[in-house]
Design a protein around this motif. Sequence first.
Motif, short mmCIF file in Angstrom:
data_model
loop_
_atom_site.label_atom_id
_atom_site.label_comp_id
_atom_site.label_asym_id
_atom_site.label_seq_id
_atom_site.Cartn_x
_atom_site.Cartn_y
_atom_site.Cartn_z
N THR A 190 12.65 15.79 41.77
CA THR A 190 13.63 14.43 41.34
C THR A 190 13.33 13.29 41.78
O THR A 190 13.20 12.14 41.29
N SER A 246 11.79 21.69 31.76
CA SER A 246 12.59 20.42 32.37
C SER A 246 12.76 19.41 31.46
O SER A 246 13.04 18.20 31.82
N GLN A 248 16.14 17.51 31.99
CA GLN A 248 16.19 16.78 33.16
C GLN A 248 15.17 15.51 33.29
O GLN A 248 15.66 14.52 33.88
N GLN A 283 16.40 11.39 33.49
CA GLN A 283 15.60 10.37 34.34
C GLN A 283 15.21 9.19 33.53
O GLN A 283 15.56 8.07 33.85
#
Length: 280
Positions: free
Chosen positions: A112, A136, A139, A143
């Motif tokens: 990350t 993912s 996530q 971001q």
Amino acid sequence: MWIDTHCHLDAAEFDADRDAVAAAADAAGVNGIVLPAVATWNFEAVRALSRRHAGCVYALGIHPLCSAEAGQADVERLRAEVAASIGDPRFVGIGEIGLDFFVPGLDAAHQTWLYAEQLKIAREFELPVLLHVRRSQDQVGAQLRRLGVRQGIAHAFNGSIDQAKRFLDLGLKLGFGGNLTFSRARQIRRLAAELPLEAIVLETDAPDIAPAWLSDDQFGEQHKARNTPAEVAGVARVLGELRGIAPQPLAAAMWRNSIEALPRLAAFAGIMAPRHTVTD
């Protein structure tokens, strides 16, 4: 006619016949190939291939599967390479970057951090991103929202309709490739058929994610066959069948979508011709 927005032509699987693979793609009507890097050690490889083959362009980034070996020095190297490449019309973005929560043993926090640092570079230079989103999607999208990156491609998309819409709301396109060709891939095929056409770009991820006609089984043996960029023409045929669109208008839409995702393609696409090997 077609563009492959994600192909690792520099991979070792092509060492024996790389030029022949590029020529076969050209013969299949694949006039554009985007070559994403995966780590600092192959930055020059993708750059050199883009110069050798007239239909190729490249992106620079550090893949999440290479994240364990990547630290601050690699981030600084990436930023320096991006700054040096801005004047190169064959340089189109930051990638392949993202998160992978499928492969065991990878440090999620470190992934990350590395992903976020690369998004900051994309934001600084106002460049699109080529995103790895395996298990993912949420996530990766979080971001993007946090750091304000609003352009690029969610490569090998395999999420839900809600996840797809969230990426589209962020201004990204969704990459569809070999998985689309399997009759059992109902979710992917439904998305490809029902999403707005402007949401979609084509890709192979060669040498990986081989299409159904190169595989021994619908899923289990899929990755044992070597995929090549020429197969994007077959992926396009399947997409056209799912949506009821003829090849010519579909090809025009895929180029238009690819340029919207990777705007630096616009200057380069005008000079794209059937690919040939460029002599030094």
